[in-house]
Write an enzyme that holds these catalytic residues in place. Structure first.
Site, mmCIF file in Angstrom:
data_model
loop_
_atom_site.group_PDB
_atom_site.id
_atom_site.type_symbol
_atom_site.label_atom_id
_atom_site.label_comp_id
_atom_site.label_asym_id
_atom_site.label_seq_id
_atom_site.Cartn_x
_atom_site.Cartn_y
_atom_site.Cartn_z
ATOM 1 N N HIS A 1 0.658 -1.036 0.068
ATOM 2 C CA HIS A 1 -0.044 -0.029 -0.127
ATOM 3 C C HIS A 1 0.722 1.327 0.012
ATOM 4 O O HIS A 1 2.005 1.216 0.569
ATOM 5 C CB HIS A 1 -0.915 0.082 1.198
ATOM 6 C CG HIS A 1 -2.263 1.133 1.035
ATOM 7 N ND1 HIS A 1 -2.011 2.400 1.338
ATOM 8 C CD2 HIS A 1 -3.333 0.622 0.718
ATOM 9 C CE1 HIS A 1 -3.018 2.707 1.139
ATOM 10 N NE2 HIS A 1 -3.921 1.894 0.708
ATOM 11 N N ASP B 1 -8.017 -4.907 -0.308
ATOM 12 C CA ASP B 1 -8.612 -5.517 -1.637
ATOM 13 C C ASP B 1 -8.290 -6.884 -1.733
ATOM 14 O O ASP B 1 -8.991 -7.774 -2.339
ATOM 15 C CB ASP B 1 -8.040 -4.750 -2.638
ATOM 16 C CG ASP B 1 -8.428 -3.483 -2.810
ATOM 17 O OD1 ASP B 1 -9.708 -3.233 -2.305
ATOM 18 O OD2 ASP B 1 -7.812 -2.387 -3.248
HETATM 19 N N1 ACO Z 1 4.301 -7.313 -5.235
HETATM 20 C C1 ACO Z 1 5.476 -7.279 -5.283
HETATM 21 N N2 ACO Z 1 6.330 -6.492 -5.023
HETATM 22 C C2 ACO Z 1 5.737 -5.265 -4.611
HETATM 23 C C3 ACO Z 1 4.391 -5.137 -4.287
HETATM 24 C C4 ACO Z 1 3.626 -6.171 -4.861
HETATM 25 N N3 ACO Z 1 2.284 -6.122 -4.678
HETATM 26 N N4 ACO Z 1 4.230 -3.842 -3.913
HETATM 27 C C5 ACO Z 1 5.363 -3.339 -3.495
HETATM 28 N N5 ACO Z 1 6.517 -4.262 -4.019
HETATM 29 C C6 ACO Z 1 7.842 -4.063 -3.976
HETATM 30 C C7 ACO Z 1 8.325 -3.000 -4.935
HETATM 31 O O1 ACO Z 1 8.565 -3.498 -6.317
HETATM 32 C C8 ACO Z 1 9.549 -2.326 -4.241
HETATM 33 O O2 ACO Z 1 10.556 -3.189 -4.289
HETATM 34 P P1 ACO Z 1 12.097 -2.591 -4.117
HETATM 35 O O3 ACO Z 1 12.328 -1.960 -2.883
HETATM 36 O O4 ACO Z 1 13.065 -3.931 -4.465
HETATM 37 O O5 ACO Z 1 12.267 -1.950 -5.484
HETATM 38 C C9 ACO Z 1 9.027 -2.451 -2.844
HETATM 39 O O6 ACO Z 1 8.239 -3.573 -2.686
HETATM 40 C C10 ACO Z 1 8.500 -1.316 -2.128
HETATM 41 O O7 ACO Z 1 7.520 -0.976 -2.760
HETATM 42 P P2 ACO Z 1 6.861 0.634 -3.101
HETATM 43 O O8 ACO Z 1 7.623 1.413 -3.869
HETATM 44 O O9 ACO Z 1 7.254 1.379 -1.535
HETATM 45 O O10 ACO Z 1 5.502 0.501 -3.129
HETATM 46 P P3 ACO Z 1 4.371 1.705 -3.696
HETATM 47 O O11 ACO Z 1 3.984 2.747 -2.750
HETATM 48 O O12 ACO Z 1 5.011 2.359 -4.990
HETATM 49 O O13 ACO Z 1 3.128 0.763 -4.241
HETATM 50 C C11 ACO Z 1 1.222 -0.077 -4.508
HETATM 51 C C12 ACO Z 1 2.012 0.672 -3.506
HETATM 52 C C13 ACO Z 1 0.974 0.522 -5.568
HETATM 53 C C14 ACO Z 1 -0.243 -0.392 -3.681
HETATM 54 C C15 ACO Z 1 1.685 -1.521 -4.900
HETATM 55 O O14 ACO Z 1 2.331 -2.273 -3.620
HETATM 56 C C16 ACO Z 1 1.301 -2.562 -5.544
HETATM 57 O O15 ACO Z 1 1.332 -2.319 -6.930
HETATM 58 N N6 ACO Z 1 0.487 -3.450 -5.103
HETATM 59 C C17 ACO Z 1 -0.543 -4.315 -5.772
HETATM 60 C C18 ACO Z 1 -1.824 -3.605 -6.130
HETATM 61 C C19 ACO Z 1 -2.686 -3.338 -5.087
HETATM 62 O O16 ACO Z 1 -3.160 -4.409 -4.306
HETATM 63 N N7 ACO Z 1 -3.115 -2.197 -4.836
HETATM 64 C C20 ACO Z 1 -4.242 -1.798 -4.071
HETATM 65 C C21 ACO Z 1 -4.081 -1.056 -3.002
HETATM 66 S S1 ACO Z 1 -4.777 -0.829 -1.516
HETATM 67 C C22 ACO Z 1 -6.102 0.371 -2.126
HETATM 68 O O17 ACO Z 1 -6.012 0.884 -3.076
HETATM 69 C C23 ACO Z 1 -7.647 0.311 -1.385
#
Ligand code: ACO
Length: 440
Positions: free
Chosen positions: A312, A370
């Site tokens: 998130h 979600d």
């Molecule tokens: N699967 C795999 N790796 C992930 C995921 C994931 N779901 N989410 C984050 N990461 C990884 C990133 O690639 C990053 O890796 P790194 O440090 O090696 O580069 C690390 O975890 C940190 O991630 P952030 O960049 O801090 O995450 P960000 O804040 O940009 O993204 C987001 C948040 C968009 C929600 C992301 O976690 C994602 O795409 N999740 C899947 C989609 C989802 O479930 N969205 C719903 C959100 S809840 C809502 O809207 C009600």
């Protein structure tokens, strides 16, 4: 809002330095009031995506992403989910306080009396293709409400604003159910006023004139909880859209239609649908046996595959709504005897493996709301393409509360962002020579 300190901005281009007041909220980061920056220096700030910009003052919802805390009007979401139903939550978000018993009954009664929609709305719906996405239908239907209920459109009249809020909260379940029934060709079911808000919605979705639907208490409570957990979430993209649309004086139905359009995007309201699509894909690959292979793909940055329903942007410890939804998820699967259903068993195994895997633990990637709400909705029999409509139904109260707060704010101005222009400077049109025989 109190001024605690000042910030001084100095420039290296000879512009005299300037002081800005810093306001201190009741909780959360301080804000620097830069409203006079342009008038005094001729400069704008640049902040695409509002990474550091508070666009309004609000008293409704507060999120502390590091602590994993979500407060509606000061009350923790865990306590609201335990002690209140969705309509009490609506009352709280709209009015600032929880209702006493008399206020609760009055509010429930008002909402109940507005659940029907104008008969002509059904004919309006006939204009859509049967295979239209239900979110496309919802954007159109909610926008159209302003053409049916123009007796409550004076936004400067608090009574009109209240009636419009009640109409929206009351009619959304009916409209969402109509969009669903239209897509599967079944007749619309009229609301039944003796049922609770959530039970009435489930009946409008699943009953037919030939077969009565008896709402199950566990499932009704699960849906009610989904609605509570999605009711508001501060200044997110759709809420900010509603505020921006409303800042021009547009009517509330038009503003909420704009919010629904924004919610439709996969980066916002579409994640629970994406989560179910992912589970189905793993199932097709071979199910539980293939989880390890799938997790390897997720860890491989070049694959572009993400574990949907994990992580998130704001909650970096855990999503407090996910904990509550997880509880509900297990209740629903237990009630329906679905713990052994291959898709749900896969989801639970995936959750366990990801929670123990070093990749996810190190990055503090936890299941978000979600992950579980998609599973619960699927178990309730709600088709995947309806998930975002249910989110819109739940969020309507948040949108309308935020819209109302904005209209009542004496400092409210039309939203008008500025830009850093990097295109052509002024130039002259060179007339294009006409080919012989071209039309004059
Ligand atoms: N699967 C795999 N790796 C992930 C995921 C994931 N779901 N989410 C984050 N990461 C990884 C990133 O690639 C990053 O890796 P790194 O440090 O090696 O580069 C690390 O975890 C940190 O991630 P952030 O960049 O801090 O995450 P960000 O804040 O940009 O993204 C987001 C948040 C968009 C929600 C992301 O976690 C994602 O795409 N999740 C899947 C989609 C989802 O479930 N969205 C719903 C959100 S809840 C809502 O809207 C009600």
């Amino acid at each position: 809002m109190t001024v605690q300190h000042k910030a001084t901005l100095s420039f290296s281009d000879g512009t005299p330095s300037i002081e800005f007041p810093i306001y201190h909220g009741t909780v959360g980061p301080d804000v620097i009031d830069i409203r006079k920056l342009y008038a005094q220096t001729g400069k704008f700030t640049l902040d695409p995506g509002f990474m550091s910009t508070a666009a309004c003052e609000s008293k409704i919802t507060y999120i502390d992403g590091d602590k994993g805390e979500l407060l509606y009007r000061g009350y923790p979401i865990e306590q609201i989910a335990e002690h209140c139903d969705y309509l009490q939550t609506c009352y709280l978000l709209l009015n600032g306080e929880l209702p006493d018993e008399a206020q609760r009954l009055d509010f429930d009664q008002r909402v109940t009396r507005h659940t029907m929609v104008h008969e002509q709305m059904a004919r309006f719906l006939q204009g859509f293709r049967r295979d239209a996405h239900p979110m496309a239908v919802l954007v159109g239907m909610v926008g159209a409400l302003s053409a049916f209920y123009h007796d409550s459109l004076d936004i400067n009249n608090p009574e009109h604003r209240f009636v419009s809020a009640i109409r929206l909260i009351a009619k959304m379940p009916t409209l969402v159910a109509m969009a669903y029934k239209y897509s599967n060709g079944q007749p619309f079911m009229y609301p039944l006023n003796h049922l609770s808000y959530a039970a009435n919605f489930m009946r409008m979705m699943f009953a037919t004139p030939c077969e009565e639907y008896k709402p199950n208490d566990v499932l009704v409570r699960a849906l009610d909880r989904i609605l509570i957990l999605h009711a508001d979430h501060e200044q997110n993209a759709s809420t900010s859209t509603v505020r921006l649309a409303g800042s021009s004086g547009a009517n509330p139905f038009a503003c909420i239609a704009a919010g629904i359009a924004t919610l439709w995007g996969p980066a916002h309201g579409g994640a629970n649908e994406a989560c179910l699509v992912m589970l189905n894909d793993i199932q097709r690959m071979g199910g539980v046996e293939k989880i390890g292979e799938f997790i390897d793909q997720v860890k491989d940055k070049d694959s572009g595959v993400k574990l949907m329903g994990f992580g998130h942007r704001v909650y970096k410890n855990y999503d407090p709504r996910a904990k509550l939804m997880r509880e509900t998820c297990h209740e629903v699967l237990g009630e329906l005897g679905l713990h052994d259903d291959p898709l749900f068993a896969l989801a639970m195994k995936l959750e366990r493996i990801a929670l123990e895997d070093e990749y996810f633990v190190k990055r503090k990637l936890y299941p978000n709301v979600d992950f579980y709400s998609g599973i619960v909705q699927k178990a309730l029999g709600i088709p995947t393409e309806m998930f975002t409509c249910i989110f819109a139904l739940a969020r309507t109260v948040g949108w309308i509360s935020q819209w109302n707060e904005m209209i009542a704010d004496p400092d409210q101005k039309i939203g008008r962002p500025r830009q850093l222009f990097t295109g052509h400077v002024r130039r002259d049109v060179k007339p294009i020579p006409k080919a012989s025989g071209a039309k004059k």
